[in-house]
Design an enzyme around this catalytic site. Structure first.
Site, PDB file in Angstrom:
ATOM      1  N   VAL A   1     -20.267  88.467 -14.522  1.00 54.81           N
ATOM      2  CA  VAL A   1     -20.932  89.198 -13.437  1.00 54.81           C
ATOM      3  C   VAL A   1     -21.548  88.224 -12.437  1.00 54.81           C
ATOM      4  O   VAL A   1     -21.315  88.321 -11.229  1.00 54.81           O
ATOM      5  CB  VAL A   1     -22.023  90.142 -14.007  1.00 54.81           C
ATOM      6  CG1 VAL A   1     -22.828  90.769 -12.889  1.00 54.81           C
ATOM      7  CG2 VAL A   1     -21.386  91.213 -14.883  1.00 54.81           C
TER       8      VAL A   1
ATOM      9  N   LYS B   1     -21.303  74.454 -18.806  1.00 60.62           N
ATOM     10  CA  LYS B   1     -20.697  75.405 -17.858  1.00 60.62           C
ATOM     11  C   LYS B   1     -20.970  74.967 -16.409  1.00 60.62           C
ATOM     12  O   LYS B   1     -20.076  74.944 -15.567  1.00 60.62           O
ATOM     13  CB  LYS B   1     -21.302  76.798 -18.100  1.00 60.62           C
ATOM     14  CG  LYS B   1     -20.574  77.921 -17.398  1.00 60.62           C
ATOM     15  CD  LYS B   1     -21.336  79.222 -17.473  1.00 60.62           C
ATOM     16  CE  LYS B   1     -21.050  80.042 -18.711  1.00 60.62           C
ATOM     17  NZ  LYS B   1     -21.763  81.335 -18.717  1.00 60.62           N
TER      18      LYS B   1
ATOM     19  N   ARG C   1     -14.762  95.379 -12.816  1.00 61.30           N
ATOM     20  CA  ARG C   1     -13.849  95.334 -13.963  1.00 61.30           C
ATOM     21  C   ARG C   1     -13.307  93.924 -14.089  1.00 61.30           C
ATOM     22  O   ARG C   1     -12.949  93.322 -13.076  1.00 61.30           O
ATOM     23  CB  ARG C   1     -12.660  96.290 -13.748  1.00 61.30           C
ATOM     24  CG  ARG C   1     -13.023  97.740 -13.809  1.00 61.30           C
ATOM     25  CD  ARG C   1     -11.920  98.572 -13.208  1.00 61.30           C
ATOM     26  NE  ARG C   1     -11.728  98.238 -11.788  1.00 61.30           N
ATOM     27  CZ  ARG C   1     -10.755  98.740 -11.030  1.00 61.30           C
ATOM     28  NH1 ARG C   1      -9.872  99.557 -11.543  1.00 61.30           N
ATOM     29  NH2 ARG C   1     -10.662  98.408  -9.759  1.00 61.30           N
TER      30      ARG C   1
ATOM     31  N   ASN D   1     -20.515 104.011 -17.115  1.00 58.64           N
ATOM     32  CA  ASN D   1     -19.702 103.356 -18.152  1.00 58.64           C
ATOM     33  C   ASN D   1     -19.428 104.302 -19.320  1.00 58.64           C
ATOM     34  O   ASN D   1     -18.329 104.328 -19.855  1.00 58.64           O
ATOM     35  CB  ASN D   1     -20.399 102.094 -18.659  1.00 58.64           C
ATOM     36  CG  ASN D   1     -19.909 100.869 -17.923  1.00 58.64           C
ATOM     37  OD1 ASN D   1     -19.159 100.972 -16.954  1.00 58.64           O
ATOM     38  ND2 ASN D   1     -20.328  99.705 -18.361  1.00 58.64           N
TER      39      ASN D   1
ATOM     40  N   LEU E   1      -7.016 107.819 -17.945  1.00 60.60           N
ATOM     41  CA  LEU E   1      -6.424 108.809 -18.847  1.00 60.60           C
ATOM     42  C   LEU E   1      -5.228 108.206 -19.576  1.00 60.60           C
ATOM     43  O   LEU E   1      -4.292 108.918 -19.909  1.00 60.60           O
ATOM     44  CB  LEU E   1      -5.998 110.055 -18.060  1.00 60.60           C
ATOM     45  CG  LEU E   1      -7.118 111.000 -17.606  1.00 60.60           C
ATOM     46  CD1 LEU E   1      -6.542 112.210 -16.878  1.00 60.60           C
ATOM     47  CD2 LEU E   1      -7.966 111.485 -18.791  1.00 60.60           C
TER      48      LEU E   1
ATOM     49  N   GLY F   1     -12.038  98.415 -25.344  1.00 56.86           N
ATOM     50  CA  GLY F   1     -12.724  97.244 -25.892  1.00 56.86           C
ATOM     51  C   GLY F   1     -13.442  96.540 -24.766  1.00 56.86           C
ATOM     52  O   GLY F   1     -13.776  97.159 -23.757  1.00 56.86           O
TER      53      GLY F   1
ATOM     54  N   CYS G   1     -18.184  95.306 -22.117  1.00 55.27           N
ATOM     55  CA  CYS G   1     -19.088  96.295 -21.519  1.00 55.27           C
ATOM     56  C   CYS G   1     -19.094  97.652 -22.203  1.00 55.27           C
ATOM     57  O   CYS G   1     -20.118  98.082 -22.714  1.00 55.27           O
ATOM     58  CB  CYS G   1     -18.771  96.443 -20.043  1.00 55.27           C
ATOM     59  SG  CYS G   1     -19.159  94.954 -19.150  1.00 55.27           S
TER      60      CYS G   1
ATOM     61  N   ARG H   1     -13.509  89.692 -26.360  1.00 61.27           N
ATOM     62  CA  ARG H   1     -14.679  90.345 -26.945  1.00 61.27           C
ATOM     63  C   ARG H   1     -14.413  91.828 -27.211  1.00 61.27           C
ATOM     64  O   ARG H   1     -13.965  92.542 -26.327  1.00 61.27           O
ATOM     65  CB  ARG H   1     -15.895  90.145 -26.023  1.00 61.27           C
ATOM     66  CG  ARG H   1     -16.357  88.691 -26.029  1.00 61.27           C
ATOM     67  CD  ARG H   1     -17.453  88.437 -25.044  1.00 61.27           C
ATOM     68  NE  ARG H   1     -17.036  88.683 -23.665  1.00 61.27           N
ATOM     69  CZ  ARG H   1     -17.821  88.529 -22.622  1.00 61.27           C
ATOM     70  NH1 ARG H   1     -19.055  88.165 -22.790  1.00 61.27           N
ATOM     71  NH2 ARG H   1     -17.368  88.762 -21.400  1.00 61.27           N
TER      72      ARG H   1
END
Ligand code: UDX
Length: 430
Positions: A12, A36, A155, A209, A251, A258, A261, A328
């Protein structure tokens, strides 16, 4: 042009920082992870996200984007501070807000004049209140500040696009000054603005979400009805999706949702509701359906292969969705571990996620390409709908497989075409 500081250079924070820089602002991204930050200073991104690397490099060169691990330095020259640190899940499902509290305390000590502090991370309602209290308590200089909530709806895989062309911008503010600053900042982006208070903005994120997860679990539940009745879930989804009140997105029946989030946010929302005295049964059912979908794949493998023990299965797709290397909460992890418990040998291939997968999955034979994963396997299971898989040579695949069995956990292929290739095909809800 606004001077911005983004705390937390994860999925994010880094996208937010790079995109605000791209819009002409001066942005400094801060993260405690020295490795990082050093990587970013040398143009090495900590994860794969289409379009992000170019944007980071170009904006660095243009002098609009920089990186630091000093929170004090990052705050000093900034007017707006975005907090985008992680809110991982505790073992009881609750969101762990210790990083947010820690950052709030450090911001309090570093404040040297009015700043707008904006929550970007997904947080439970009232986190804004806690940040406010924490800063007030710890700021010795008594400077003015505002708290705002500006949730992200990015996303993975399309995060840059989602930032630049969002469906809406949600601004949770408590003062005119904060509203003015954020409206000015978002001026170059054309999207409806929902202006509200901080708590409502926090809730909009959780509610959105959870609704997406609910949609996925709904179509997955329908897919199970389809399997028991001979209906085709793809046509059901198409027939439903044309109704504007329902919409065609989200749909796609499959192995379930998964990622970092949806699973975490739903658990946190259920927990938060529990704390305020509401049993969010609907969302618990969403979780149950999602878990069932993963188990279905193992069941399908068993139905197709009879005894699993000693069989070899090729897995195509490890990431929780295409265009990311993120593992994740990926359904593949659960499915592979379940198969391994039943002594199945796993060969796997993913275009991006194999390096990440090595940190999560042991005893997997990683392959160079899909054909190597098929070679000598008793079945081939598709768990991520990467474009690369859409045009595979199934004549070759059939030749390489020990048994011609395909389990398509994402409904990528047409069952009839598979049959024509002489393959025994199992989709989801078809
Ligand atoms: C999500 C939200 O979409 C985004 O707005 C939020 O800010 C962060 O969380 P992301 O985690 O990147 O984004 O993934 P998303 O595209 O929402 O997909 C989540 C999971 O649902 C994936 O595992 C995907 O494969 C699955 N999914 C999605 C389905 O199984 N069926 C669908 O129809 C859609």
């Amino acid at each position: 042009m606004t001077n911005i500081c983004v705390i937390g250079a994860g999925h994010v924070g880094l996208v937010t920082g790079a995109c605000f820089a791209e819009l002409g602002n001066s942005v400094i991204c801060m993260d405690d992870d020295v490795k990082k930050i050093e990587g970013l200073k040398n143009d090495v991104l900590p994860f794969y996200e289409p379009g992000l690397e170019v944007m980071v490099v170009q904006n660095k060169r243009a002098g609009r984007l920089s990186f630091t691990h000093s929170l004090e330095d990052s705050i000093a020259g900034s007017n707006i501070i975005f907090v985008a640190v992680g809110t991982p899940q505790k073992s009881n499902g609750e969101a762990d807000l210790t990083s947010i509290e820690n950052v709030a305390r450090r911001i309090a000590c570093a404040l040297d004049g009015y700043k707008l502090i904006v929550e970007k991370s997904t947080v439970p309602i009232k986190t804004g209140d806690w940040i406010h209290k924490t800063i007030k308590l710890n700021c010795k200089k008594g400077v003015e500040f505002d708290i705002a909530s500006n949730p992200e709806f990015l996303r993975e895989g399309t995060a840059v696009h989602d930032f630049m062309q969002p469906d809406r911008i949600v601004l949770g503010v408590e003062s005119e000054r904060a509203a003015r600053l954020l409206i000015e900042l978002y001026k170059p982006i054309h999207a409806p603005v929902v202006r509200t208070n901080v708590k409502t903005a926090e809730l909009i994120k959780h509610a959105s979400n959870s609704f997406l997860a609910l949609k996925i679990s709904y179509i997955n539940a329908i897919s199970n009805i389809c399997e028991k009745t001979g209906a085709d879930v793809l046509k059901v989804a198409e027939g439903m999706g044309y109704d504007k009140r329902i919409g065609k997105d989200f749909l796609n029946a499959g192995v379930g949702y998964g990622g970092y989030c949806l699973p975490k946010d739903i658990s946190a929302f259920i927990k938060m509701a529990e704390e305020i005295g509401y049993d969010f049964e609907l969302l618990k059912a969403v979780q149950r359906v999602n878990n069932y979908q993963r188990q279905q794949i193992v069941r399908k493998a068993k139905d197709a292969l009879w005894n699993l023990q000693g069989k070899t299965v090729g897995i195509l797709g490890l990431a929780f969705k295409p265009d990311t290397d993120d593992m994740r909460e990926s359904p593949s992890m659960y499915i592979i571990r379940e198969l391994q418990k039943q002594e199945v040998l796993i060969k796997a291939y993913d275009p991006q996620a194999m390096d990440t997968a090595k940190n999560f999955l042991q005893d997997v034979e990683y392959c160079q390409n899909p054909y190597e994963a098929a070679s000598g396997s008793d079945a081939l299971i598709f768990l991520t709908e990467w474009d690369e898989f859409k045009n595979l040579d199934f004549v070759k695949i059939k030749r390489l497989l020990k048994q011609p069995i395909i389990i398509d956990g994402r409904n990528i292929f047409d069952p009839l075409t598979m049959k024509e290739h002489g393959l025994t095909y199992f989709g989801i809800g078809r």
